[in-house]
Design a protein around this motif. Sequence first.
Motif, PDB file in Angstrom:
ATOM      1  N   PHE A 272       1.587   8.423 -17.562  1.00 27.85           N
ATOM      2  CA  PHE A 272       1.615   7.065 -16.985  1.00 27.85           C
ATOM      3  C   PHE A 272       2.219   7.130 -15.591  1.00 27.85           C
ATOM      4  O   PHE A 272       3.262   7.754 -15.399  1.00 27.85           O
ATOM      5  N   ARG A 273       1.561   6.502 -14.636  1.00 30.00           N
ATOM      6  CA  ARG A 273       2.134   6.427 -13.288  1.00 30.00           C
ATOM      7  C   ARG A 273       1.879   5.030 -12.750  1.00 30.00           C
ATOM      8  O   ARG A 273       0.726   4.575 -12.743  1.00 30.00           O
ATOM      9  N   ASN A 274       2.936   4.397 -12.305  1.00 25.93           N
ATOM     10  CA  ASN A 274       2.788   3.047 -11.766  1.00 25.93           C
ATOM     11  C   ASN A 274       2.306   3.147 -10.322  1.00 25.93           C
ATOM     12  O   ASN A 274       3.040   2.865  -9.382  1.00 25.93           O
TER      13      ASN A 274
ATOM     14  N   PHE B 227     -12.703   3.236  -9.287  1.00 27.15           N
ATOM     15  CA  PHE B 227     -13.029   3.213 -10.723  1.00 27.15           C
ATOM     16  C   PHE B 227     -11.933   3.943 -11.485  1.00 27.15           C
ATOM     17  O   PHE B 227     -10.765   3.645 -11.286  1.00 27.15           O
ATOM     18  N   ILE B 228     -12.264   4.935 -12.313  1.00 28.17           N
ATOM     19  CA  ILE B 228     -11.228   5.563 -13.135  1.00 28.17           C
ATOM     20  C   ILE B 228     -10.550   6.742 -12.427  1.00 28.17           C
ATOM     21  O   ILE B 228      -9.759   7.462 -13.026  1.00 28.17           O
ATOM     22  N   PHE B 229     -10.862   6.948 -11.133  1.00 31.08           N
ATOM     23  CA  PHE B 229     -10.285   8.082 -10.398  1.00 31.08           C
ATOM     24  C   PHE B 229      -8.755   7.987 -10.373  1.00 31.08           C
ATOM     25  O   PHE B 229      -8.058   8.953 -10.638  1.00 31.08           O
ATOM     26  N   ARG B 230      -8.255   6.807 -10.021  1.00 30.65           N
ATOM     27  CA  ARG B 230      -6.804   6.652  -9.988  1.00 30.65           C
ATOM     28  C   ARG B 230      -6.421   5.471 -10.860  1.00 30.65           C
ATOM     29  O   ARG B 230      -6.699   4.326 -10.533  1.00 30.65           O
ATOM     30  N   SER B 231      -5.819   5.755 -12.005  1.00 35.67           N
ATOM     31  CA  SER B 231      -5.411   4.671 -12.893  1.00 35.67           C
ATOM     32  C   SER B 231      -3.925   4.797 -13.188  1.00 35.67           C
ATOM     33  O   SER B 231      -3.256   5.707 -12.693  1.00 35.67           O
ATOM     34  N   ARG B 232      -3.420   3.871 -13.965  1.00 36.48           N
ATOM     35  CA  ARG B 232      -1.969   3.888 -14.236  1.00 36.48           C
ATOM     36  C   ARG B 232      -1.657   4.529 -15.587  1.00 36.48           C
ATOM     37  O   ARG B 232      -0.521   4.879 -15.852  1.00 36.48           O
ATOM     38  N   GLU B 233      -2.679   4.611 -16.428  1.00 39.10           N
ATOM     39  CA  GLU B 233      -2.538   5.318 -17.704  1.00 39.10           C
ATOM     40  C   GLU B 233      -3.711   6.277 -17.783  1.00 39.10           C
ATOM     41  O   GLU B 233      -4.856   5.867 -17.589  1.00 39.10           O
ATOM     42  N   PHE B 234      -3.438   7.550 -18.027  1.00 43.85           N
ATOM     43  CA  PHE B 234      -4.521   8.533 -18.083  1.00 43.85           C
ATOM     44  C   PHE B 234      -4.078   9.702 -18.952  1.00 43.85           C
ATOM     45  O   PHE B 234      -2.937   9.739 -19.418  1.00 43.85           O
ATOM     46  N   GLU B 235      -5.021  10.601 -19.193  1.00 43.33           N
ATOM     47  CA  GLU B 235      -4.676  11.790 -19.987  1.00 43.33           C
ATOM     48  C   GLU B 235      -4.704  13.016 -19.090  1.00 43.33           C
ATOM     49  O   GLU B 235      -5.573  13.130 -18.225  1.00 43.33           O
TER      50      GLU B 235
ATOM     51  N   GLY C 176     -11.910  14.896  -3.068  1.00 39.88           N
ATOM     52  CA  GLY C 176     -10.697  14.363  -3.688  1.00 39.88           C
ATOM     53  C   GLY C 176     -10.218  15.301  -4.784  1.00 39.88           C
ATOM     54  O   GLY C 176     -11.014  16.057  -5.382  1.00 39.88           O
ATOM     55  N   GLU C 177      -8.921  15.249  -5.081  1.00 38.84           N
ATOM     56  CA  GLU C 177      -8.348  16.162  -6.082  1.00 38.84           C
ATOM     57  C   GLU C 177      -8.929  15.915  -7.468  1.00 38.84           C
ATOM     58  O   GLU C 177      -8.979  14.789  -7.951  1.00 38.84           O
ATOM     59  N   LEU C 178      -9.346  17.022  -8.083  1.00 32.11           N
ATOM     60  CA  LEU C 178      -9.828  16.957  -9.452  1.00 32.11           C
ATOM     61  C   LEU C 178      -8.780  17.599 -10.355  1.00 32.11           C
ATOM     62  O   LEU C 178      -8.483  17.105 -11.437  1.00 32.11           O
ATOM     63  N   GLU C 179      -8.247  18.697  -9.868  1.00 34.59           N
ATOM     64  CA  GLU C 179      -7.255  19.453 -10.635  1.00 34.59           C
ATOM     65  C   GLU C 179      -6.262  20.084  -9.670  1.00 34.59           C
ATOM     66  O   GLU C 179      -6.654  20.537  -8.597  1.00 34.59           O
ATOM     67  N   GLY C 180      -5.002  20.092 -10.065  1.00 38.61           N
ATOM     68  CA  GLY C 180      -4.001  20.751  -9.233  1.00 38.61           C
ATOM     69  C   GLY C 180      -3.605  22.078  -9.871  1.00 38.61           C
ATOM     70  O   GLY C 180      -3.451  22.156 -11.098  1.00 38.61           O
TER      71      GLY C 180
ATOM     72  N   PRO D  79      -2.061  24.977 -14.125  1.00 36.29           N
ATOM     73  CA  PRO D  79      -3.278  24.208 -13.847  1.00 36.29           C
ATOM     74  C   PRO D  79      -3.182  22.867 -14.584  1.00 36.29           C
ATOM     75  O   PRO D  79      -2.847  22.833 -15.761  1.00 36.29           O
ATOM     76  N   SER D  80      -3.448  21.776 -13.876  1.00 37.31           N
ATOM     77  CA  SER D  80      -3.289  20.446 -14.465  1.00 37.31           C
ATOM     78  C   SER D  80      -4.452  19.547 -14.059  1.00 37.31           C
ATOM     79  O   SER D  80      -4.695  19.331 -12.873  1.00 37.31           O
ATOM     80  N   VAL D  81      -5.160  19.056 -15.070  1.00 31.93           N
ATOM     81  CA  VAL D  81      -6.339  18.218 -14.768  1.00 31.93           C
ATOM     82  C   VAL D  81      -6.272  16.886 -15.492  1.00 31.93           C
ATOM     83  O   VAL D  81      -5.765  16.810 -16.606  1.00 31.93           O
ATOM     84  N   GLY D  82      -6.771  15.845 -14.850  1.00 34.79           N
ATOM     85  CA  GLY D  82      -6.876  14.531 -15.478  1.00 34.79           C
ATOM     86  C   GLY D  82      -8.205  14.429 -16.219  1.00 34.79           C
ATOM     87  O   GLY D  82      -9.254  14.758 -15.657  1.00 34.79           O
ATOM     88  N   ILE D  83      -8.146  14.004 -17.480  1.00 34.83           N
ATOM     89  CA  ILE D  83      -9.374  13.957 -18.287  1.00 34.83           C
ATOM     90  C   ILE D  83     -10.343  12.878 -17.772  1.00 34.83           C
ATOM     91  O   ILE D  83     -11.539  13.113 -17.647  1.00 34.83           O
ATOM     92  N   GLU D  84      -9.827  11.698 -17.453  1.00 31.89           N
ATOM     93  CA  GLU D  84     -10.715  10.625 -16.988  1.00 31.89           C
ATOM     94  C   GLU D  84     -11.306  10.989 -15.628  1.00 31.89           C
ATOM     95  O   GLU D  84     -12.470  10.728 -15.349  1.00 31.89           O
ATOM     96  N   ARG D  85     -10.465  11.591 -14.781  1.00 34.66           N
ATOM     97  CA  ARG D  85     -10.957  11.961 -13.450  1.00 34.66           C
ATOM     98  C   ARG D  85     -12.065  13.002 -13.568  1.00 34.66           C
ATOM     99  O   ARG D  85     -13.072  12.943 -12.875  1.00 34.66           O
ATOM    100  N   SER D  86     -11.889  13.954 -14.481  1.00 32.78           N
ATOM    101  CA  SER D  86     -12.952  14.954 -14.605  1.00 32.78           C
ATOM    102  C   SER D  86     -14.166  14.355 -15.310  1.00 32.78           C
ATOM    103  O   SER D  86     -15.298  14.697 -14.983  1.00 32.78           O
TER     104      SER D  86
ATOM    105  N   PHE E 107       0.823  -1.212   0.000  1.00 38.84           N
ATOM    106  CA  PHE E 107       0.000   0.000   0.000  1.00 38.84           C
ATOM    107  C   PHE E 107       0.851   1.253   0.000  1.00 38.84           C
ATOM    108  O   PHE E 107       2.026   1.209   0.359  1.00 38.84           O
ATOM    109  N   ARG E 108       0.176   2.359  -0.389  1.00 38.46           N
ATOM    110  CA  ARG E 108       0.819   3.657  -0.270  1.00 38.46           C
ATOM    111  C   ARG E 108       0.574   4.119   1.164  1.00 38.46           C
ATOM    112  O   ARG E 108      -0.587   4.299   1.567  1.00 38.46           O
ATOM    113  N   GLU E 109       1.637   4.295   1.906  1.00 37.91           N
ATOM    114  CA  GLU E 109       1.505   4.528   3.353  1.00 37.91           C
ATOM    115  C   GLU E 109       0.591   5.713   3.685  1.00 37.91           C
ATOM    116  O   GLU E 109      -0.240   5.627   4.591  1.00 37.91           O
TER     117      GLU E 109
END
Length: 427
Positions: free
Chosen positions: A176-178, A185-193, A260-264, A296-303, A98-100
């Motif tokens: 991509f983030r491992n 669901f698609i909130f946190r994935s390993r490949e996203f835009e 939860g974070e939508l955009e940083g 400003p940085s947003v994930g497309i799948e998360r949004s 897990f992520r501590e």
Amino acid sequence: MASDRFEKVVSLAKRRGFVYPSSEIYGGLSGFWDFGPLGTELKNNIKSAWWETVVWSREDVVGLDSAIIYNPKVWEASGHTENFADPLVECKGCHQRFREDTLEKKQCPNCGGKEFTKPKMFNLMFKTYVGPVEDEEGLAYLRPETAQGIFINFQNIVNTNRLKMPFGIAQIGKAFRNEITTGNFIFRSREFEQAELEWFCHPKEADKWFKFWQKERISWYEALGMKRKSLRFREHEVTERAHYAVTAFDIEYNFPWGWGELEGIANRSDFDLKVHNLSYKDEETGEEFVPYVVEPSVGIERSAFAFLLDSYDEEGEGSKKRVVLKLHPRLAPYKVAVFPLVANKPNLVKKARGIYDSLKGEFPVAWDDRGNIGKRYFAQDEIGTPWCVTVDYDTLEDGTVTVRDRDTTKQDRIVIDDLLPYFSSKI
Ligand code: ATP
């Protein structure tokens, strides 16, 4: 409904073809998703709405489409090889990892155990090899953010475009983030835009522009119909800030499991251009300086997920109950659905088909001639189609059709020739 909204939206998204688990026929692959016909339209609509606001509507922002794999020296300079890591712990009971910093009450979400190994920093960048030999020389990374592609092209863009500070460079693309743990669901994935804007400005003006982009970005969500009460700003604690940031705020969405974070939105200072040895010379004043960057940085799948959750509604009771996605028409996968009142009357079908054909080159249009009109309305409501056009016997007499509005369920008679301007003015 709030508590089961998550399950309902996930089930709708899978059932209606917004999202599928990737490689599903082989058991899937954790953290990877495929977007079906409706999900593809939704994502494209979010991307173009972002691009239109951030790039097209401004004189001072230009676009970029950089490669995904860069020279690994980029990640060394940017600090990612050393710092883009999360603390990894292993449960001593069940050996799951897990992520501590995401463990609640320091308890294992799998077995309830409370003993963990010492945290190890785990780098989230995916590794690959460029060229035919798998050795250190060919080692490369899939980018974990699109931003570095912008920084390494800063000089190219300044040289080939007549841009004066302040200005922005925007990019939408895969990252991509491992991730140690994926989920929700698609909130946190390993490949996203990601859709990222790097806004370059004089250091003295960074605070002003930071506030400007905070305001701009929250209005973007509101203009696309997201409820203001579902959104809030949260400032990062000093300890959570990324290694490059001096100020960072998240735009958070009130997800069913909490905020939860939508955009940083970060003030990255002059960190990035400095590490790449880049600077800017103001031709008018002669001043040379390293610009600050507001991002400003947003994930497309998360949004996309947030827009689905926010627009999901249930109305009525019993057989009148309907599920409706009240998506902004700009985001709706289909803008219009066209039906003949009944499927077995060739003259109605022909007329309806003519309308369908005339509209489908303008925007995505659905065709449905199955079942009864009520069922077709419900099927379109569930995927967020804003308007349904029905061709009936009166159409053959007077050239008008019924246009039914998704949100009000109100029906209007409209002349066929007026349909295109009617819809176009609302999209
Ligand atoms: P988190 O704290 O959730 O890990 P982060 O702070 O690392 O996210 P940023 O680096 O600020 O995220 O990334 C900008 C945006 O990219 C996020 O606001 C989010 O919308 C999106 N994003 C980041 N990581 C993921 C992911 N694993 N899956 C989907 N979207 C992501």
